[in-house]
Design a protein around this motif. Structure first.
Motif, PDB file in Angstrom:
ATOM      1  N   GLY A 178     -28.170  -0.091 -13.845  1.00 14.72           N
ATOM      2  CA  GLY A 178     -27.821   1.247 -14.319  1.00 14.72           C
ATOM      3  C   GLY A 178     -27.739   1.312 -15.829  1.00 14.72           C
ATOM      4  N   THR A 179     -27.002   0.357 -16.432  1.00 19.90           N
ATOM      5  CA  THR A 179     -26.832   0.370 -17.884  1.00 19.90           C
ATOM      6  C   THR A 179     -28.145   0.099 -18.597  1.00 19.90           C
ATOM      7  N   ILE A 180     -28.880  -0.893 -18.130  1.00 19.04           N
ATOM      8  CA  ILE A 180     -30.144  -1.224 -18.811  1.00 19.04           C
ATOM      9  C   ILE A 180     -31.127  -0.066 -18.651  1.00 19.04           C
ATOM     10  N   GLY A 181     -31.003   0.632 -17.524  1.00 25.16           N
ATOM     11  CA  GLY A 181     -31.878   1.774 -17.298  1.00 25.16           C
ATOM     12  C   GLY A 181     -31.697   2.861 -18.343  1.00 25.16           C
ATOM     13  N   GLN A 182     -30.480   2.962 -18.893  1.00 24.91           N
ATOM     14  CA  GLN A 182     -30.221   3.966 -19.931  1.00 24.91           C
ATOM     15  C   GLN A 182     -30.890   3.600 -21.245  1.00 24.91           C
ATOM     16  N   HIS A 183     -31.084   2.311 -21.460  1.00 29.13           N
ATOM     17  CA  HIS A 183     -31.546   1.852 -22.770  1.00 29.13           C
ATOM     18  C   HIS A 183     -32.995   1.380 -22.788  1.00 29.13           C
ATOM     19  N   ALA A 184     -33.433   0.744 -21.715  1.00 29.86           N
ATOM     20  CA  ALA A 184     -34.756   0.120 -21.728  1.00 29.86           C
ATOM     21  C   ALA A 184     -35.862   1.146 -21.503  1.00 29.86           C
ATOM     22  N   SER A 185     -37.025   0.894 -22.129  1.00 31.58           N
ATOM     23  CA  SER A 185     -38.167   1.780 -21.880  1.00 31.58           C
ATOM     24  C   SER A 185     -38.874   1.378 -20.594  1.00 31.58           C
ATOM     25  N   ARG A 186     -38.684   0.105 -20.194  1.00 29.30           N
ATOM     26  CA  ARG A 186     -39.298  -0.356 -18.938  1.00 29.30           C
ATOM     27  C   ARG A 186     -38.341  -1.267 -18.197  1.00 29.30           C
ATOM     28  N   LEU A 187     -38.499  -1.263 -16.875  1.00 33.50           N
ATOM     29  CA  LEU A 187     -37.744  -2.194 -16.046  1.00 33.50           C
ATOM     30  C   LEU A 187     -38.719  -3.088 -15.299  1.00 33.50           C
ATOM     31  N   LEU A 188     -38.322  -4.362 -15.179  1.00 32.49           N
ATOM     32  CA  LEU A 188     -39.127  -5.274 -14.360  1.00 32.49           C
ATOM     33  C   LEU A 188     -38.188  -5.830 -13.305  1.00 32.49           C
ATOM     34  N   TYR A 189     -38.423  -5.436 -12.059  1.00 29.41           N
ATOM     35  CA  TYR A 189     -37.572  -5.943 -10.989  1.00 29.41           C
ATOM     36  C   TYR A 189     -38.264  -7.144 -10.353  1.00 29.41           C
ATOM     37  N   LEU A 190     -37.516  -8.234 -10.326  1.00 29.70           N
ATOM     38  CA  LEU A 190     -38.090  -9.522  -9.922  1.00 29.70           C
ATOM     39  C   LEU A 190     -37.362 -10.034  -8.691  1.00 29.70           C
ATOM     40  N   ASP A 191     -38.089 -10.551  -7.755  1.00 33.86           N
ATOM     41  CA  ASP A 191     -37.470 -11.299  -6.660  1.00 33.86           C
ATOM     42  C   ASP A 191     -38.473 -12.374  -6.233  1.00 33.86           C
ATOM     43  N   ARG A 192     -38.652 -13.313  -7.145  1.00 33.19           N
ATOM     44  CA  ARG A 192     -39.641 -14.406  -7.029  1.00 33.19           C
ATOM     45  C   ARG A 192     -41.070 -13.905  -7.174  1.00 33.19           C
ATOM     46  N   ARG A 193     -41.244 -12.611  -7.045  1.00 34.46           N
ATOM     47  CA  ARG A 193     -42.514 -11.972  -7.372  1.00 34.46           C
ATOM     48  C   ARG A 193     -42.169 -10.639  -8.013  1.00 34.46           C
ATOM     49  N   LEU A 194     -43.165 -10.019  -8.600  1.00 32.01           N
ATOM     50  CA  LEU A 194     -42.896  -8.758  -9.294  1.00 32.01           C
ATOM     51  C   LEU A 194     -42.783  -7.630  -8.266  1.00 32.01           C
ATOM     52  N   ILE A 195     -41.583  -7.048  -8.169  1.00 31.72           N
ATOM     53  CA  ILE A 195     -41.362  -5.988  -7.184  1.00 31.72           C
ATOM     54  C   ILE A 195     -41.644  -4.626  -7.805  1.00 31.72           C
ATOM     55  N   PHE A 196     -41.206  -4.482  -9.086  1.00 33.38           N
ATOM     56  CA  PHE A 196     -41.403  -3.198  -9.762  1.00 33.38           C
ATOM     57  C   PHE A 196     -41.566  -3.419 -11.254  1.00 33.38           C
ATOM     58  N   PHE A 197     -42.466  -2.648 -11.870  1.00 37.44           N
ATOM     59  CA  PHE A 197     -42.627  -2.679 -13.323  1.00 37.44           C
ATOM     60  C   PHE A 197     -42.941  -1.270 -13.788  1.00 37.44           C
ATOM     61  N   GLY A 198     -42.013  -0.679 -14.517  1.00 32.25           N
ATOM     62  CA  GLY A 198     -42.237   0.695 -14.969  1.00 32.25           C
ATOM     63  C   GLY A 198     -40.980   1.266 -15.601  1.00 32.25           C
ATOM     64  N   GLY A 199     -40.964   2.568 -15.855  1.00 34.35           N
ATOM     65  CA  GLY A 199     -39.816   3.228 -16.482  1.00 34.35           C
ATOM     66  C   GLY A 199     -38.694   3.452 -15.485  1.00 34.35           C
ATOM     67  N   PHE A 200     -37.490   3.787 -16.003  1.00 32.09           N
ATOM     68  CA  PHE A 200     -36.320   3.962 -15.148  1.00 32.09           C
ATOM     69  C   PHE A 200     -36.490   5.179 -14.223  1.00 32.09           C
ATOM     70  N   ASP A 201     -37.107   6.226 -14.757  1.00 33.26           N
ATOM     71  CA  ASP A 201     -37.326   7.419 -13.932  1.00 33.26           C
ATOM     72  C   ASP A 201     -38.244   7.091 -12.755  1.00 33.26           C
ATOM     73  N   ASP A 202     -39.299   6.324 -13.064  1.00 34.97           N
ATOM     74  CA  ASP A 202     -40.211   5.908 -11.984  1.00 34.97           C
ATOM     75  C   ASP A 202     -39.478   5.035 -10.970  1.00 34.97           C
ATOM     76  N   PHE A 203     -38.574   4.186 -11.509  1.00 33.57           N
ATOM     77  CA  PHE A 203     -37.786   3.308 -10.644  1.00 33.57           C
ATOM     78  C   PHE A 203     -36.981   4.144  -9.646  1.00 33.57           C
ATOM     79  N   CYS A 204     -36.394   5.223 -10.165  1.00 37.89           N
ATOM     80  CA  CYS A 204     -35.550   6.064  -9.313  1.00 37.89           C
ATOM     81  C   CYS A 204     -36.371   6.852  -8.285  1.00 37.89           C
ATOM     82  N   LEU A 205     -37.620   7.128  -8.666  1.00 35.85           N
ATOM     83  CA  LEU A 205     -38.469   7.903  -7.750  1.00 35.85           C
ATOM     84  C   LEU A 205     -39.307   7.020  -6.830  1.00 35.85           C
ATOM     85  N   SER A 206     -39.297   5.712  -7.117  1.00 38.19           N
ATOM     86  CA  SER A 206     -40.191   4.817  -6.382  1.00 38.19           C
ATOM     87  C   SER A 206     -39.761   4.664  -4.921  1.00 38.19           C
TER      88      SER A 206
END
Lengths: 280, 253
Positions: free
Chosen positions: B204-232
């Motif tokens: 949540g906090t990093i989402g306010q500041h970062a231009s991109r998020l990379l969600y990792l769980d041994r492989r790349l699960i998500f890579f994109g902006g916070f808004d896209d993350f919320c809509l994904s």
């Protein structure tokens, strides 16, 4: 005999001179080793020295010259084990150390007849130190001063955090190799001062004494060298006057200095805690 | 406008003792981006950073830093790094705050690396910036966890890096310190066009500041902006609708 006559003897002068340089070497290197939690590398390499001395005696060569390459190779072997076999430092030191002592015992047992010579190396005899060993210690000390002067910041960075040092482009592998090779040579030299059994005391105790009250990295190295040299000078003098073994006396003086600094540090901390804290 | 690629990974994989730690990670980070790396414990976040910095060799794939393969990379002065384990260093380490901060300048120097008088300005500037000038002569071991963290942040920032890599930097900071830290990062990101990669557990906090998020769980699960993350919808499937809503709504911009 007048007390000052003591210092007119050539063997005492050689012992004080070589002892001081070797103490400075051990203390400066010990600071890096203690802070990197590699304190026991001195003990491990001393055990390998035992094996090296046994090989030298077996081939009737001067043990010092035979021990140097064997101990240097073992020091690099410890680094390889840590790096390539992914062993913890103490485990790698333990393996090389036990290998060295086992080799020494085996050679002594097979060859027989040189147990008394080997015994003198185990407990050291600084009063029998030769001019060649005096000059070797001076030369080695000079090498260490050059290394520390030129690589002070790198050594501080690696000692603080080796991983971060690598991301600063520092060749940590090269610095580590230089450090353990200097330690190997120093341990072999220090064997003449306090003996194989007590070498690690010269590496560890002055450093932990300095850590009790030094403020700053450079100051720690300087104070460590000062207490190391002081303990060797006082130890040799006391041992000669009271007819005690020099190596053991040096170690006990070292320990007394540590106790003194530890007590002073605790008292200072207690006094400071009674005052209002100035840290946030 | 031509964007400058700061970090590129191509099919990056890493195995340790036969176990797949990371598999097939591909992403690109441009100059001035702020990337938050998030994921559960053991998801490979720190491993990914260590691969980027060349501290680990990838089993497969490649890392490019500022257009150079990480194997041959030598411009370390462009990178500031704050490792995760503040507790890893000896609490009785006898160096002063100023000595530690000055270590951050070594990457830009050649042998024999010396901290010169002219470097004093950069050290003073970063210490003032992080409000640690008053403790410059204290030993690092005498400081609180938050103060130690600020010293290490100062060390990472002192050389004015173009890429700042931070591994869970806010764990030892109080809320006020955390806020000031993010303000500092945003300033660096906005004013100096600095690129930032930061590992955190707080999406949540990093989402306010970062231009991109990379969600990792041994492989790349998500890579994109916070808004896209919320809509994904992928993330909805991954977290569950309720958790995703909590993360996105609670910290809604």
């Amino acid at each position: 005999m007048d007390f000052l006559d003591l210092f007119s003897h050539g063997f005492i002068q050689r012992a004080l001179l070589a002892g001081s340089f070797i103490a400075a070497l051990c203390s400066a290197l010990g600071t890096f080793l203690v802070l990197r939690r590699l304190s026991l590398i001195g003990d491990g390499l001393a055990h390998v020295t035992f094996g090296g001395v046994a090989v030298g005696l077996l081939f009737q060569a001067y043990p010092f010259y035979v021990a140097v390459p064997i101990v240097a190779a073992s020091a690099l072997g410890i680094l390889k084990l840590i790096d390539k076999a992914r062993l913890y430092g103490d485990a790698a030191i333990g393996i090389v150390s036990s290998l060295g002592i086992a080799g020494g015992i085996l050679i002594a047992s097979v060859a027989g007849g040189f147990n008394i010579d080997l015994f003198s190396y185990l407990f050291g005899n600084i009063l029998a130190i030769s001019y060649a060993e005096v000059w070797t210690s001076v030369l080695l000390c000079l090498c260490l001063i050059i290394v520390i002067t030129l690589s002070y910041q790198e050594l501080l960075a690696i000692t603080f955090d080796e991983e971060s040092a690598r991301t600063s482009g520092i060749r940590t592998d090269r610095i580590n190799r230089i450090l353990v090779l200097l330690t190997a040579l120093t341990v072999v030299l220090a064997m003449r001062v306090v003996g194989i059994m007590l070498v690690s005391a010269l590496l560890i105790i002055p450093a932990v004494t300095a850590l009790q009250f030094a403020r700053g990295f450079r100051a720690t190295i300087m104070i460590s060298c000062f207490t190391g040299i002081l303990s060797v000078l006082a130890g040799i003098t006391i041992s000669f006057v009271l007819d005690l073994p020099a190596g053991a006396t040096i170690v006990l003086v070292n320990f007394a200095l540590f106790l003194l600094s530890f007590t002073c540090a605790r008292l200072r901390a207690r006094n400071a805690s009674r005052r209002p804290s100035d840290t946030a | 406008m031509q964007m400058t690629r700061v970090v590129t990974t191509e099919n990056l994989s890493f195995r340790f003792n036969g176990v797949e730690i990371l598999s097939d990670i591909t992403f690109t980070l441009e100059k001035g981006e702020f990337l938050g790396i998030v994921g559960p414990n053991g998801s490979g976040k720190t491993t990914l950073i260590r691969l980027l910095l060349g501290l680990l060799k990838p089993t497969q794939g490649a890392v490019m830093l500022f257009g150079h393969n990480s194997d041959a990379f030598s411009q370390w002065r462009k990178i500031g790094y704050l490792p995760q384990k503040i507790a890893a260093f000896n609490p009785h380490f006898p160096a002063t705050v100023e000595e530690i901060v000055a270590l951050g300048l070594l990457a830009g120097k050649s042998f024999p690396r010396r901290v010169a008088r002219t470097d004093r300005g950069s050290i003073d500037e970063v210490m003032t910036f992080l409000d640690i000038t008053s403790i410059r002569n204290k030993l690092i071991g005498e400081l609180s966890g938050g103060q130690q963290q600020r010293v290490l942040i100062a060390k990472a920032l002192v050389a004015g890096p173009e890429l700042l890599i931070l591994d869970e930097p806010t764990t030892a900071l109080d809320p006020e310190g955390r806020e000031r830290f993010f303000t500092t990062l945003k300033g660096l990101n906005r004013d100096r066009k600095g690129t930032i990669i930061m590992i955190t557990h707080d999406i949540g906090t990093i989402g306010q500041h970062a231009s991109r998020l990379l969600y990792l769980d041994r492989r790349l699960i998500f890579f994109g902006g916070f808004d896209d993350f919320c809509l994904s919808t992928d993330m909805t499937d991954y977290f569950g609708e309720h958790s995703q809503h909590l993360i996105c709504h609670r910290h809604d911009k």
